[in-house]
Design a protein around this motif. Sequence first.
Motif, PDB file in Angstrom:
ATOM      1  N   LYS A   1       0.838  -1.198   0.000  1.00  0.00           N
ATOM      2  CA  LYS A   1       0.000   0.000   0.000  1.00  0.00           C
ATOM      3  C   LYS A   1       0.871   1.245   0.000  1.00  0.00           C
ATOM      4  CE  LYS A   1      -3.915  -2.183   2.372  1.00  0.00           C
ATOM      5  NZ  LYS A   1      -4.842  -2.112   3.531  1.00  0.00           N
ATOM      6  N   LEU A   2       0.305   2.310  -0.562  1.00  0.00           N
ATOM      7  CA  LEU A   2       0.996   3.596  -0.624  1.00  0.00           C
ATOM      8  C   LEU A   2      -0.042   4.702  -0.533  1.00  0.00           C
ATOM      9  CD1 LEU A   2       3.473   5.438  -1.237  1.00  0.00           C
ATOM     10  CD2 LEU A   2       2.920   5.142  -3.668  1.00  0.00           C
ATOM     11  N   VAL A   3       0.213   5.681   0.351  1.00  0.00           N
ATOM     12  CA  VAL A   3      -0.649   6.864   0.438  1.00  0.00           C
ATOM     13  C   VAL A   3      -0.056   7.912  -0.499  1.00  0.00           C
ATOM     14  CG1 VAL A   3      -1.639   8.625   1.919  1.00  0.00           C
ATOM     15  CG2 VAL A   3      -1.249   6.321   2.823  1.00  0.00           C
ATOM     16  N   THR A   4      -0.765   8.194  -1.593  1.00  0.00           N
ATOM     17  CA  THR A   4      -0.257   9.136  -2.591  1.00  0.00           C
ATOM     18  C   THR A   4      -0.547  10.574  -2.172  1.00  0.00           C
ATOM     19  OG1 THR A   4      -2.312   8.687  -3.811  1.00  0.00           O
ATOM     20  CG2 THR A   4      -0.318   7.559  -4.541  1.00  0.00           C
ATOM     21  N   LEU A   5      -0.028  11.511  -2.960  1.00  0.00           N
ATOM     22  CA  LEU A   5      -0.121  12.930  -2.608  1.00  0.00           C
ATOM     23  C   LEU A   5      -1.550  13.432  -2.510  1.00  0.00           C
ATOM     24  CD1 LEU A   5       2.776  14.361  -4.817  1.00  0.00           C
ATOM     25  CD2 LEU A   5       2.778  13.974  -2.346  1.00  0.00           C
TER      26      LEU A   5
ATOM     27  N   MET B   1       2.442   9.362  -9.474  1.00  0.00           N
ATOM     28  CA  MET B   1       2.233  10.299  -8.369  1.00  0.00           C
ATOM     29  C   MET B   1       3.125   9.910  -7.199  1.00  0.00           C
ATOM     30  SD  MET B   1      -1.326  11.519  -6.491  1.00  0.00           S
ATOM     31  CE  MET B   1      -1.916  12.386  -7.941  1.00  0.00           C
ATOM     32  N   GLY B   2       3.667  10.917  -6.522  1.00  0.00           N
ATOM     33  CA  GLY B   2       4.511  10.675  -5.364  1.00  0.00           C
ATOM     34  C   GLY B   2       3.709  10.289  -4.137  1.00  0.00           C
ATOM     35  N   GLY B   3       4.431   9.917  -3.079  1.00  0.00           N
ATOM     36  CA  GLY B   3       3.791   9.534  -1.829  1.00  0.00           C
ATOM     37  C   GLY B   3       3.899  10.631  -0.783  1.00  0.00           C
TER      38      GLY B   3
ATOM     39  N   GLY C   1      -3.833  11.975  -0.949  1.00  0.00           N
ATOM     40  CA  GLY C   1      -4.405  11.479   0.298  1.00  0.00           C
ATOM     41  C   GLY C   1      -5.064  10.126   0.199  1.00  0.00           C
ATOM     42  N   SER C   2      -5.057   9.508  -0.962  1.00  0.00           N
ATOM     43  CA  SER C   2      -5.711   8.208  -1.141  1.00  0.00           C
ATOM     44  C   SER C   2      -4.723   7.074  -0.868  1.00  0.00           C
ATOM     45  CB  SER C   2      -6.255   8.070  -2.567  1.00  0.00           C
ATOM     46  OG  SER C   2      -7.215   9.064  -2.839  1.00  0.00           O
TER      47      SER C   2
END
Length: 832
Positions: free
Chosen positions: A293-297, A324-326, A299-300
């Motif tokens: 999992k990754l929280v992207t910029l 997209m960055g994290g 907010g998702s």
Amino acid sequence: MRVGLSWLREHVQLPAKVSAAEIDLALTNLGIEVEHIVDQRELVTGDLVVGRVLTIEELTEFKKPIRFVTLDIGQSKPQEVICGATNFAEGDLVVVILPGGVLPGGFEVGSRKTYGRVSNGMICSARELGISDDHAGIIVLDPAVDAKLGDDARHVLGMDDIGLAVEITPDRGYQMSVRGLARELAHAYHVPFTDPGLGKHTEATKKPAWPLTIDDPAGCDRYAARLVRGVDPKAPTPDFMKRRLTTAGIRTLGLPIDITNYVMLELGQPMHAFDADRINGALVVRRAKAGEKLVTLDGSTRVLSEEDMVICDDTGPISLAAVMGGQTSEVVDGTTNVLFEAAHWDPTMVGRTARRHKLFSEAAKRWERGVDRNLCLVGIERAVSLLVEYGGGKAGKEVLDLNYPSEPVTITMAADKPSKLIGVDYSVDRISDLLTEIGCDVAAYDDRVEVVPPSWRPDLREPADLVEEVVRLDGFENVPSVLPIAPPGNGLTAAQRRKRGVGRALAEQGYVEVLSYPFVSRSVMQTLGVPEHAVRLANPISEEEPFMRTSLLPGLLGALKRNLGRGQRDVALFEQGLVFLPAPQAALPPTMGVAARPEESLWQQANAAVPRQPWQVAAVLAGEFERSGWWGAGRVAGWADAVQAARDVLAASAVPERDIVVEQLVSKPFHPGRCAGITIGGVSVGMAGELHPEICAALEVPRGTCAMELQLDAVPLPGVTPPPVISNYPPALIDVALVLPQEIPNAAVEAALLEGAGPLLESLRLFDVYQGKGIEEGKRSLAYNLTFRAPDRTLKVEEAVAARDSAVAVAASRFGAVLRGTSAPAGSSKSA
């Protein structure tokens, strides 16, 4: 892609007084779709000035925020306006349109009383001025802006420019940049072009800017990075950069991030900025693990796929590569050390990742179209120099550049290929000059050209792409509007001739051709009794009709029902098309990759899974087949008309009449007593007749509706049609009536008469069927017209009678036929 013409002028020497219409025409002639070109000087008319906020009074008696604002616009008396925005404070510089001005869309600004106060003008947002879609608040200018109070705000906002908005085709990613569009305009105007992609850059150092490894070079074949330390976190984005980003529709988010977007727009190289102090340990570029999992910029929280590429530190994924960055490594308000990244990613991987996560970022749009892999170090150099200049940082000496280059591709094209395809005589020298103009390395010979495309043109892959570039740059207007001469051929195939002949024959009989969808429901197939073992679509247009048709009748009867429902009383329709008949135990197709041609065994398995697709023709009719009117009564369509339609189809297919056998048949969906099976040479080719009353009721079509369907692929293709034999000698006309058991079909009797009559029989036609008085019960009388003729002489009566007697003798011996009006066998010497 949206950009101002002034930015393009920095790289291409356009004429000083070029107009928006001329730019539009130039880009269109190069095959670039221009959405709109706006001369921003004409967007707003009237006085648009710079003002300073003096006082703000909050009007609290209303449901929404309302402010009464006084402004200094360089006049002796402050200007009073009402404003609903809250993103400004006293002392801020804003943009004000005075009474009499007109905003885009024809909105005229005046002095009016509202919310209990008089508003003399309006403070403007970017969307109200038509320069971007941002409407989060009004425009607040940089305090250091080079303008006095009351000065024209157009220059400050960049509204003295021409704005371009172009739609880029998926194969021309290089055009999604100032670099690419400036290059195109240089082609159009034949003026010098300065390529920012060939700017200076610092080569990789032995010690990298940050420790990094690439685990999957197929997904990322180049990765460059450089560190800038000691950046002023409060350093503002320069005004020119804000204006250009706003024109492009990109929000300003802080200097480091704005620089990455600016470089992306300028060069076409997407970049990313990390907060170096928030990275833990060395970086790794790899494929994601299932379930990571990754929280992207935005907010998702994204659940990653094994196909996604990610950038990881010791904590795990910190960026969804190329998309997209994290949040864990993003540049924040207090960031002082910035690590710039510029990489080259696999376009297919990026496109699939963007669609999987529904993240169509500006970077992803460019990556999936193709980015110049040689821009990485140039983009890093450009971003670092901008941040040092406007953010006060210090560039690190270390430069990371992991590079896995591939061998350049050489395309060989025949020298005459453009001329053959386009119809314009292009010399080898002209082809070489045009391809060199777009950056290709060209080796020209008398019979061919060998071309190495530039790194920014990954869309050039085969000779056809080079031909497109030649005609595009030479000018589409130079291609004459003349149809090319078609090469000689063999004409229509036998199947094509039959298809046209069948359609023409039915149309001449009053049938109207329709085209129906090949999708059917299970219930309709069950109702009609057509084969239910059908191909089911994996992704049907409608879940109500997920199967491919096994008969043409469902679609035809649906069309019949619609026509009747719209007031048509008498309808005759036909259709030709494919049906789809899977094998009784059809195998599933094998999984085949796209990297190389499949093995022959896989092709055989794939072909074995393809359903058989015979070509068929069908017709349906309801109502009057012969119209009634003042001339008399008409005739309602019946089963015989459906049978005749089948005969017309077979006649158009050049099937001899004597080879066609029509016999009574009991088969769904037809009426058990009014259905005929049609065979040719012992092979069944179809059925015709009246539909069963229960089926008519179930399908909501009139009782007595008739239909026929033939499998044309089962009918032998016609050979060379012999010329007709025309005899100048008179015919001998003889009628004969035979009494036979009623279960003997007419087709069998006709076949017997044809066999016995011999070559002198020219035609045979049933003209009467009788049962009743004078005919024994269980039998019927069939009366025929027989026409005899010889091609070389006038027949004698004795010859015609002998041929007649021979014909009826065969019927007598085969079926026990008796001449009507006599008890003697049909083969006796008594005349008929």
